[in-house]
Design an enzyme around this catalytic site. Structure first.
Site, PDB file in Angstrom:
ATOM      1  CG  ASP A 177      -1.750   1.237   1.360  1.00  0.00           C
ATOM      2  OD1 ASP A 177      -2.704   1.411   0.577  1.00  0.00           O
ATOM      3  OD2 ASP A 177      -1.435   2.064   2.246  1.00  0.00           O
ATOM      4  CD  GLU A 180      -3.332  -2.262  -1.162  1.00  0.00           C
ATOM      5  OE1 GLU A 180      -3.548  -1.047  -1.276  1.00  0.00           O
ATOM      6  OE2 GLU A 180      -3.659  -2.913  -0.144  1.00  0.00           O
TER       7      GLU A 180
END
Length: 225
Positions: A50, A122
Site C-alpha cells: 500500500d 498490494e
C-alpha cells in the site's frame, strides 16, 4: 508452463525468490488451518505494498501533471489507488486464480471477493519491491496502471474518450448517451444529455449535443473519482 510462470509473464517480471511470491498470494485463512505449516500470509506484504503503491503513483503524478495543483493531484491519486482501481488491476492479472486459500474460504466465495483481490494485488507489489528494487517496481506499476493514468490526461480536453477508456479498463459496457431535453429557440438551444455506464449516470448541458455529451462525460468522470 506452471501457473506462477503465467502470472510472471503477465507481470513482465520473474521472481528470484519464489517464496515472496507465494507469501503475497497466501490468504490469511491459511493460518487457522492445521494442514499448512507456514504461518505467513499476505497481510504484512499488503501493508508495505500500500505504501509503495502510494509513493510510486504520487511520483508519477508529480512528474507527469506539472500544471495540476496539490488538491487536483490528491484527487487523481485517490482514484488511482482506490480499492476499485486496484481490484481491476488484480482482476486483469487473474489473481483470483492464484490466491492460495483454505477450502472453507473458497466455498464462502473468497476467490471472487474484491477485498481478497485488492489485498493480494498490494501484497504482490510489495513482493516485487522486496525481490527487486524501486525502479523495477515503478516500471511495473507504471505499466499496470498506464490506462488509468492515460484517462487522467484525457479527462480535461477529451472527456468522452477518457470515459470510454475508463469503461473498457473497468470491464464495463461502453458509455451510452441519450438526449433527454432541448430548450430554447433554434438558434440558441440548450441541450441536456444523459450518459450511462453500467449503473453510473450523469447529465450534462450545452449549446450543442456534442458539447452536452462532453460535459456529461466530464461530470461523470469527476464523480467516479
Amino acid at each position: 508452463m506452471v501457473a506462477f510462470e503465467k502470472l510472471e509473464k503477465l507481470l513482465g517480471y520473474s521472481f528470484k525468490n519464489k517464496e515472496l511470491l507465494i507469501e503475497a498470494l497466501s490468504h490469511p485463512s491459511l493460518r487457522q488451518h492445521h494442514e499448512y505449516k507456514d504461518d505467513k500470509d499476505y497481510e504484512r506484504l499488503e501493508f508495505l505494498g500500500d505504501a509503495v503503491l502510494n509513493l510510486v503513483v504520487t511520483e508519477i503524478l508529480f512528474k507527469n501533471f506539472a500544471n495540476y495543483n496539490e488538491g487536483n493531484l490528491a484527487k487523481i491519486r485517490s482514484y488511482l489507488v482506490c480499492k476499485e482501481t486496484i481490484c481491476v488491476v488484480g482482476t486483469k492479472l487473474t489473481l483470483k486464480d492464484y490466491i492460495i486459500m483454505t477450502h472453507g474460504e473458497e466455498v464462502a466465495g473468497g476467490r471472487d471477493n474484491p477485498n481478497n483481490i485488492e489485498n493480494a494485488t498490494e501484497a504482490l507489489i510489495a513482493a516485487i519491491y522486496l525481490d527487486s528494487n524501486i525502479e523495477t517496481t515503478r516500471n511495473i506499476i507504471g505499466k499496470l496502471w498506464a490506462e488509468f493514468i492515460k484517462i487522467q490526461n484525457l479527462t480535461d480536453y477529451d472527456p468522452k474518450t477518457a470515459l470510454q477508456e475508463w469503461a473498457q479498463a473497468s470491464s464495463h459496457h461502453l458509455p451510452i448517451y441519450r438526449l433527454i431535453k432541448r430548450e430554447g429557440a433554434a438558434h440558441s438551444s440548450t441541450f441536456t444529455v444523459l450518459v450511462k455506464v453500467k449503473d453510473y449516470k450523469q447529465i450534462g448541458t450545452g449549446h450543442s449535443i456534442k458539447e452536452a455529451e462532453k460535459n456529461a462525460a466530464r461530470k461523470l468522470l469527476h464523480k467516479l473519482k
